[in-house]
Design a protein around this motif. Structure first.
Motif, PDB file in Angstrom:
ATOM      1  N   MET A  22      14.807   2.426   5.102  1.00 57.27           N
ATOM      2  CA  MET A  22      14.341   2.301   6.369  1.00 57.27           C
ATOM      3  C   MET A  22      12.919   2.904   6.663  1.00 57.27           C
ATOM      4  SD  MET A  22      15.043   2.051  10.018  1.00 57.27           S
ATOM      5  CE  MET A  22      16.862   2.510  10.125  1.00 57.27           C
ATOM      6  N   GLU A  30      14.285  -3.771   0.128  1.00 59.87           N
ATOM      7  CA  GLU A  30      13.743  -2.439   0.414  1.00 59.87           C
ATOM      8  C   GLU A  30      12.646  -2.127  -0.437  1.00 59.87           C
ATOM      9  OE1 GLU A  30      15.288   2.037   1.933  1.00 59.87           O
ATOM     10  OE2 GLU A  30      16.479   0.292   1.986  1.00 59.87           O
ATOM     11  N   THR A  31      12.787  -1.772  -1.852  1.00 61.86           N
ATOM     12  CA  THR A  31      11.598  -1.364  -2.574  1.00 61.86           C
ATOM     13  C   THR A  31      11.439  -2.378  -3.661  1.00 61.86           C
ATOM     14  OG1 THR A  31      13.107  -0.386  -4.208  1.00 61.86           O
ATOM     15  CG2 THR A  31      12.328   0.998  -2.359  1.00 61.86           C
ATOM     16  N   ASP A  32      10.105  -2.302  -4.195  1.00 64.40           N
ATOM     17  CA  ASP A  32       9.715  -3.200  -5.118  1.00 64.40           C
ATOM     18  C   ASP A  32      10.504  -3.180  -6.498  1.00 64.40           C
ATOM     19  OD1 ASP A  32       7.611  -3.983  -3.373  1.00 64.40           O
ATOM     20  OD2 ASP A  32       6.013  -2.978  -4.519  1.00 64.40           O
ATOM     21  N   ALA A  33      11.105  -1.903  -6.865  1.00 63.29           N
ATOM     22  CA  ALA A  33      11.879  -1.670  -8.003  1.00 63.29           C
ATOM     23  C   ALA A  33      13.100  -2.522  -7.862  1.00 63.29           C
ATOM     24  CB  ALA A  33      12.315  -0.486  -8.094  1.00 63.29           C
ATOM     25  N   GLY A  86       0.733  -1.110  -0.050  1.00 61.40           N
ATOM     26  CA  GLY A  86       0.184  -0.107  -0.009  1.00 61.40           C
ATOM     27  C   GLY A  86       0.777   1.287  -0.037  1.00 61.40           C
ATOM     28  N   GLU A  87       0.292   2.296   0.456  1.00 61.99           N
ATOM     29  CA  GLU A  87       1.074   3.746   0.371  1.00 61.99           C
ATOM     30  C   GLU A  87       1.862   3.649   1.545  1.00 61.99           C
ATOM     31  OE1 GLU A  87      -1.951   6.736   0.407  1.00 61.99           O
ATOM     32  OE2 GLU A  87      -1.382   7.251  -1.565  1.00 61.99           O
ATOM     33  N   TYR A  88       1.477   3.152   2.543  1.00 67.07           N
ATOM     34  CA  TYR A  88       2.397   2.962   3.783  1.00 67.07           C
ATOM     35  C   TYR A  88       2.863   1.932   4.101  1.00 67.07           C
ATOM     36  CZ  TYR A  88       0.033   7.716   4.576  1.00 67.07           C
ATOM     37  OH  TYR A  88      -0.423   8.850   4.384  1.00 67.07           O
ATOM     38  N   ALA A  89       3.929   1.764   4.666  1.00 67.74           N
ATOM     39  CA  ALA A  89       4.602   0.668   5.275  1.00 67.74           C
ATOM     40  C   ALA A  89       3.465  -0.353   5.891  1.00 67.74           C
ATOM     41  CB  ALA A  89       5.893   0.825   6.102  1.00 67.74           C
ATOM     42  N   GLY A  90       4.129  -1.602   5.827  1.00 63.30           N
ATOM     43  CA  GLY A  90       3.004  -2.743   6.619  1.00 63.30           C
ATOM     44  C   GLY A  90       1.810  -2.928   5.926  1.00 63.30           C
ATOM     45  N   GLN A  91       1.251  -1.938   4.908  1.00 63.30           N
ATOM     46  CA  GLN A  91       0.117  -2.495   4.357  1.00 63.30           C
ATOM     47  C   GLN A  91       0.301  -3.509   3.133  1.00 63.30           C
ATOM     48  OE1 GLN A  91      -0.826   1.637   2.923  1.00 63.30           O
ATOM     49  NE2 GLN A  91      -2.500   1.548   4.586  1.00 63.30           N
ATOM     50  N   PRO A  93       7.321   2.362  -6.243  1.00 64.16           N
ATOM     51  CA  PRO A  93       8.200   1.368  -6.643  1.00 64.16           C
ATOM     52  C   PRO A  93       9.651   1.590  -6.491  1.00 64.16           C
ATOM     53  CG  PRO A  93       6.599   1.561  -8.471  1.00 64.16           C
ATOM     54  CD  PRO A  93       6.367   2.772  -7.381  1.00 64.16           C
ATOM     55  N   GLU A 153      15.219   2.909  16.487  1.00 61.56           N
ATOM     56  CA  GLU A 153      15.564   2.941  14.983  1.00 61.56           C
ATOM     57  C   GLU A 153      14.549   3.467  14.201  1.00 61.56           C
ATOM     58  OE1 GLU A 153      16.669  -1.271  14.592  1.00 61.56           O
ATOM     59  OE2 GLU A 153      18.628  -0.758  15.395  1.00 61.56           O
ATOM     60  N   THR A 154      13.372   3.592  14.704  1.00 58.57           N
ATOM     61  CA  THR A 154      12.299   3.883  13.439  1.00 58.57           C
ATOM     62  C   THR A 154      11.681   5.125  13.877  1.00 58.57           C
ATOM     63  OG1 THR A 154      10.802   2.352  14.952  1.00 58.57           O
ATOM     64  CG2 THR A 154      11.885   1.548  13.033  1.00 58.57           C
ATOM     65  N   ASP A 169      12.544  -7.257   2.964  1.00 60.76           N
ATOM     66  CA  ASP A 169      12.753  -5.795   3.222  1.00 60.76           C
ATOM     67  C   ASP A 169      14.324  -5.183   3.327  1.00 60.76           C
ATOM     68  OD1 ASP A 169      10.352  -5.116   2.790  1.00 60.76           O
ATOM     69  OD2 ASP A 169       9.526  -4.587   4.777  1.00 60.76           O
ATOM     70  N   GLY A 217      16.283  -1.115  11.943  1.00 61.53           N
ATOM     71  CA  GLY A 217      14.867  -0.921  11.766  1.00 61.53           C
ATOM     72  C   GLY A 217      14.264  -2.405  10.956  1.00 61.53           C
ATOM     73  N   ASP A 219       8.680 -10.933   4.183  1.00 57.20           N
ATOM     74  CA  ASP A 219       9.434  -9.549   3.982  1.00 57.20           C
ATOM     75  C   ASP A 219      10.426  -9.266   5.003  1.00 57.20           C
ATOM     76  OD1 ASP A 219       7.489  -9.369   6.176  1.00 57.20           O
ATOM     77  OD2 ASP A 219       6.931  -7.426   5.742  1.00 57.20           O
ATOM     78  N   SER A 265       4.943   4.642  -0.012  1.00 57.87           N
ATOM     79  CA  SER A 265       5.446   3.730  -0.970  1.00 57.87           C
ATOM     80  C   SER A 265       5.402   4.035  -2.313  1.00 57.87           C
ATOM     81  CB  SER A 265       4.913   2.353  -0.532  1.00 57.87           C
ATOM     82  OG  SER A 265       5.492   1.972   0.653  1.00 57.87           O
ATOM     83  N   LYS A 279      10.555   3.301  -0.228  1.00 59.29           N
ATOM     84  CA  LYS A 279      10.095   2.390   0.793  1.00 59.29           C
ATOM     85  C   LYS A 279       9.370   3.511   1.769  1.00 59.29           C
ATOM     86  CE  LYS A 279       9.128  -1.265   2.521  1.00 59.29           C
ATOM     87  NZ  LYS A 279       9.282  -2.593   1.776  1.00 59.29           N
ATOM     88  N   GLY A 280       8.020   3.058   1.994  1.00 63.26           N
ATOM     89  CA  GLY A 280       6.933   4.071   2.663  1.00 63.26           C
ATOM     90  C   GLY A 280       7.161   3.883   4.271  1.00 63.26           C
ATOM     91  N   ASP A 281       6.775   5.241   4.629  1.00 63.22           N
ATOM     92  CA  ASP A 281       7.006   5.141   6.017  1.00 63.22           C
ATOM     93  C   ASP A 281       5.729   4.469   6.941  1.00 63.22           C
ATOM     94  OD1 ASP A 281       9.116   6.930   6.447  1.00 63.22           O
ATOM     95  OD2 ASP A 281       8.030   8.569   6.117  1.00 63.22           O
ATOM     96  N   TRP A 282       5.708   4.336   7.965  1.00 60.73           N
ATOM     97  CA  TRP A 282       4.314   3.778   8.690  1.00 60.73           C
ATOM     98  C   TRP A 282       3.595   4.748   8.408  1.00 60.73           C
ATOM     99  CZ3 TRP A 282       4.428  -1.383   9.490  1.00 60.73           C
ATOM    100  CH2 TRP A 282       5.552  -2.106   9.684  1.00 60.73           C
TER     101      TRP A 282
END
Lengths: 492, 211
Positions: free
Chosen positions: B1, A436-439, A388-393, B103, B43-44, A432, A481, A428, B101, B106-109
Motif C-alpha cells: 500500500m 506491488e513490487t518489482d521483485a 523512483g525512490e518514491y511512489a508515482g515516480q 525491488p 486509505e492512504t 500495482d 489504496g 500500473d 521503493s 513499495k515506496g511511499d508517496w
C-alpha cells in the motif's frame, strides 16, 4: 449531638448562657460543619475524578460495516460502578464482559473450575444501562451503522457513593470511520472538456482459425480509476490493438497518462495511435524482418544477431520516437507544456511462425508487460518498469532522455517463444494491486494469481468477443489504496 | 500500500498556551474529520504530529488516518522555542518511517510537511544548520504558517517558499487554516508524479502568502 453541645457549653460558659446566644452558636456550628462536610464530599469527588481522568482509556476507532468489539474495564477499588452513554446512534451496544471466573468472587462456584458466567442484564431492575465493575468490564460491540465523531460519556460512582451524591462523568471521543467504498462517487466526465475521452472502453480482435489451427485473439479493456471518477475527471489511460489479417502480425500498445499532467489523456492517446500506426506501416511487407527472424530461429541460443537488433530498433524504437514527436507537435500547436502530456508506453509486436512465436517490444514507464505460459510455469518479463525512490515516480515517453540510442536499446526486447498462454500488457493501475513490487513481477506464482483471478470472471476461450465486457467488469476489482486508471490487453 | 506521509510540526511554546493551542487542537480535529470523508485519504494518508517548545515531543508517529486518535497537547508556562531541534527530530523520523521503493518494497508517496509557529527559533544556530538537511529529504511540499503578529517569517522563508501568515490565532482562523491543509493533502494525494511541484489550492482570506 445535643448532649455533646451542652457539655461543651457547660465547660466554656460556666456562668450560664442566654437562649439567644445558645441558638446563635448552634447555628454557627452547624453551618461550619456542613461546609466542612461539603468540602469533604467535594474532595472525595475530586479524588475519584482525578483518578478516572488519568486512566488510559482508549477506544480504538471503529469502521462502518466492520464488526467492533472492545473491552472497557476500570480495575480500581475507588470506582465501584460505571457505564457508557451516547452510543445509541452508532448502532453499537454495551454488554457485560464474560468473565472466566477462576477465583471465587461473589458466587459459590468451586474454586479452580472455569465457569462461564454471563451477567443477565434483564434482571437488573431500574437500570437501563449495563453496569461495569472492578471485576466485570463493559464490552462495546456490534456493527457500526453511522460514521462520525461521537462524544460518549463514561459515568461512574465512587466508593462511598449513596443516593443523592453526584454521578461523575468523563467524556470519551469515539470515531467511526466511514467505509471507503461507500464514499466513492462516480461522476461522468464532462463531454465538453478539451480532449474528451470515454470513461471506459473495451475491444476484441478476432482472428479466425485457418489451416494452421486456432489463432490467438486480443482482448483489451480500459477503465477510469475511482480516484478520477470521484472527481469527474477523465481517464488518462489508453490502448490500441491491431492485427494484420494478411500476414498475421499483431500490434498492441498500452499507455498510462500521468495523473498529475492535465492533458495526459491526449498524451496516452497519441502514444498508442501513433506507435501502432507506425508499426502497422512498417509491418505491411516486412520481408527483411521475417527473413532475419527465420535465420534467428535456426541459430543456436545465445547467438546475437545485429541485423535483428537494427530492424527492431528501426521499427519499434522508430514507432516510439514517432509517438514522442507527435506529442511534441500537439503540444506546440496548442501552446502547452510538454509535461502536460506525460505518458508511459508499452508497445509489443508479435507473429506466429512455423517454428513458434516472435515477440518484440518497447517499454517506457511503469506497469507490466510479460509473456506467460501456464503449462510450463514460465514467464518472460519484457523489460523492467521505471521507478523512483518514491511512489508515482517514473519515466515518460515525453522525456527527451528516453531517446538516446543507449536508452532505446535498453528498452527494446525481442524473443522467440515456442508458445504461450498469454502476452499481457497492463498499466500500473492493474500491476500495482497485483504485484506491488518489482521483485514480485519476476515471480511466476504472482502471475498465476493474476491469471486465475482474471479467468474466474473472464471466459478466455477462442473467438469469445463477449470477454471484452467481462474484462471491463473485472477491472472493477477492489484493492484498498489502488484506485488509478486500469488498462489491460491480453493476447491469448 | 502506498502511503502519503504527512508531518505536522506544532509550536507549543508558552505563548501558545490557552486559546491558541486549544484552537489548534480544534483545527486539527476538524481536519482529521474532513480527511476521513475522503475515500482516497482514508486509505492512504498517514499523519504524525511533533510538538516543540523547550522539548520536542512526538505526539504520535506516522499513523494511518483511520486509526488516529488525537491525544491532549500541553504547553509549558514559558520557555524557549526549539524549532531547530524539532526539525532535527523530524529528519530522523522521516528517515525511520518513510519507505523508499526497493525491488522488494513499495515506496511511499513523497511526504508533506506543515510547520506552524507563533514566534521564532530560539536555537537559531541549529535551525540554520538543519535547514539543508530538511531540504535533502525530498518533501513533496513544505508549508510554513506564521501565526499571530509576533511570528517571524524570515527564518521560515529560509526553509520554504511557501510561507503563509495567519493574523489572528483564534479558533476560526485555525479551523480555516487546517481546512486548507486538508484540501492540500487531498490534492497531494492525487497529483504527485510528473510535475515536481504541487499545485496548492487557494488559501482562505485569513491567510496571506509571504513573498
Amino acid at each position: 449531638m445535643k448532649e455533646l453541645l451542652e457539655k461543651i457549653f457547660e465547660n466554656i460558659y460556666s456562668n450560664g448562657l442566654s437562649e439567644e446566644r445558645y441558638c446563635d452558636i448552634k447555628e454557627f456550628i452547624s453551618e461550619k460543619l456542613i461546609s466542612e462536610y461539603n468540602d469533604y464530599v467535594m474532595n472525595r469527588e475530586i479524588v475519584a475524578k482525578n483518578k478516572v481522568n488519568t486512566l488510559d482509556i482508549v477506544l480504538p476507532n471503529a469502521k462502518v460495516g466492520d464488526y467492533y468489539s472492545q473491552l472497557l474495564k476500570i480495575e480500581d477499588e475507588e470506582i465501584i460502578e460505571y457505564w457508557i452513554e451516547g452510543l445509541k446512534k452508532t448502532g453499537l451496544e454495551v454488554v457485560s464482559e464474560i468473565v472466566l471466573d477462576f477465583q471465587k468472587e461473589d458466587n459459590t462456584m468451586v474454586q479452580g473450575s472455569a465457569n462461564l458466567e454471563v451477567f443477565d442484564n434483564d434482571n437488573i431492575e431500574c437500570q437501563k444501562q449495563v453496569i461495569g465493575t472492578k471485576n466485570k468490564g463493559l464490552v462495546i460491540k456490534g456493527n457500526p451503522i453511522m460514521s462520525g465523531d461521537f462524544d460518549l460519556t463514561l459515568k461512574y460512582k465512587y466508593k462511598g457513593w449513596f443516593d443523592g451524591c453526584n454521578i461523575l462523568e468523563r467524556k470519551l471521543r469515539f470515531a467511526i470511520n466511514p467505509d471507503p467504498r461507500s464514499l466513492w462517487k462516480d461522476i461522468p466526465t464532462d463531454k465538453n472538456i478539451k480532449f474528451y475521452k470515454d470513461d471506459f472502453v473495451s475491444e476484441y480482435v478476432t482472428v479466425l482459425a485457418n489451416d494452421k489451427g486456432l489463432q490467438k485473439d486480443i482482448v483489451a479493456a480500459s477503465k477510469r480509476g475511482r480516484s478520477h471518477a470521484h472527481e469527474g475527471k477523465a481517464r488518462d489511460d489508453d490502448f490500441k490493438l491491431y492485427h494484420n489479417d494478411e500476414n498475421g502480425w499483431y500490434i498492441i500498445a498500452v499507455a498510462d497518462g500521468a495523473g498529475s499532467a492535465k492533458y495526459s489523456r491526449k498524451g496516452s492517446e497519441i502514444a498508442c495511435e501513433t506507435s501502432v500506426e507506425y508499426c502497422k506501416q512498417a509491418l505491411q511487407m516486412p520481408t527483411e524482418l521475417e527473413e532475419t527472424i527465420l535465420e534467428l530461429s535456426k541459430a543456436e541460443e545465445g547467438y546475437s544477431n545485429r541485423s535483428i537488433s537494427t530492424l527492431i530498433y528501426n521499427i519499434i524504437g522508430g514507432a516510439a520516437h514517432k509517438a514522442h514527436r507527435a506529442i511534441l507537435d500537439v503540444v506546440k500547436a496548442n501552446e502547452d507544456q510538454v509535461r502536460d502530456y506525460a505518458t508511459t508506453l508499452l508497445l509489443a509486436i508479435c507473429k506466429k511462425f512455423d517454428f513458434g512465436w516472435f515477440v518484440a517490444s518497447f517499454w517506457v514507464g511503469d506497469g507490466a508487460m510479460c509473456i506467460y505460459d501456464k503449462e510450463r510455469q514460465y514467464i518472460k518479463l519484457l523489460g523492467t518498469p521505471d521507478g523512483g525512490e518514491y511512489a508515482g515516480q517514473t519515466r515518460f515517453l515525453t522525456m527527451p532522455e528516453i531517446f538516446t540510442p543507449e536508452s532505446i536499446m535498453s528498452r527494446l526486447k525481442y524473443s522467440i517463444e515456442e508458445d504461450f498462454s498469454a502476452l499481457i500488457l497492463m498499466t500500473d493501475g492493474v500491476s500495482d494491486p497485483f504485484f506491488e513490487t518489482d521483485a514480485n513481477l519476476n515471480k511466476v506464482e504472482k502471475w498465476n494469481e493474476l491469471w486465475e483471478n482474471i479467468n474466474k470472471e473472464v471466459d478466455l476461450t477462442d473467438d469469445n468477443s463477449e470477454s471484452k465486457n467481462q474484462l471491463l467488469n473485472w477491472l472493477d476489482f477492489w484493492s484498498a489504496g489502488n484506485h488509478d486508471d486500469r488498462t489491460i490487453a491480453i493476447l491469448y | 500500500m502506498r502511503r502519503l506521509p504527512v508531518y505536522l510540526l506544532i509550536d507549543t511554546s508558552g505563548s501558545m498556551r490557552g486559546e491558541p493551542i486549544e484552537s489548534v487542537k480544534v483545527g486539527i480535529e476538524s481536519m482529521i474529520s474532513t480527511l476521513r470523508q475522503d475515500p482516497y485519504a482514508l486509505e492512504t494518508v498517514n499523519i504524525s504530529i511533533i510538538t516543540y517548545d523547550r522539548d520536542v515531543k512526538i505526539i504520535f508517529p506516522l499513523t494511518p488516518l483511520d486509526e488516529l486518535q488525537l491525544p491532549d497537547i500541553v504547553t509549558p508556562d514559558s520557555g524557549p522555542t526549539h524549532t531547530g531541534a524539532a526539525l532535527e527530530k523530524l529528519c530522523s523520523q522521516v528517515e525511520k518511517e518513510v519507505k523508499l521503493s526497493t525491488p522488494e518494497q513499495k515506496g511511499d508517496w513523497m511526504p508533506l510537511l506543515f510547520i506552524m509557529t507563533d514566534g521564532h527559533p530560539s536555537d537559531i544556530m541549529i535551525y540554520n544548520q538543519v535547514i539543508k538537511k530538511v531540504k535533502q529529504h525530498n518533501f513533496a511540499s513544505i508549508i510554513a504558517c506564521a501565526a499571530g503578529m509576533k511570528a517571524k517569517v524570515e527564518p521560515l522563508k529560509q526553509l520554504t517558499n511557501e510561507v503563509y501568515s495567519l493574523d489572528t490565532m483564534d479558533s476560526s482562523s485555525f479551523k480555516k487554516f487546517f481546512k486548507w491543509v486538508s484540501d492540500l493533502i487531498e490534492v497531494g494525494n492525487k497529483s504527485i508524479g510528473a510535475t515536481d511541484e504541487l499545485l496548492l489550492p487557494t488559501p482562505p482570506e485569513e491567510m496571506n502568502r509571504i513573498i
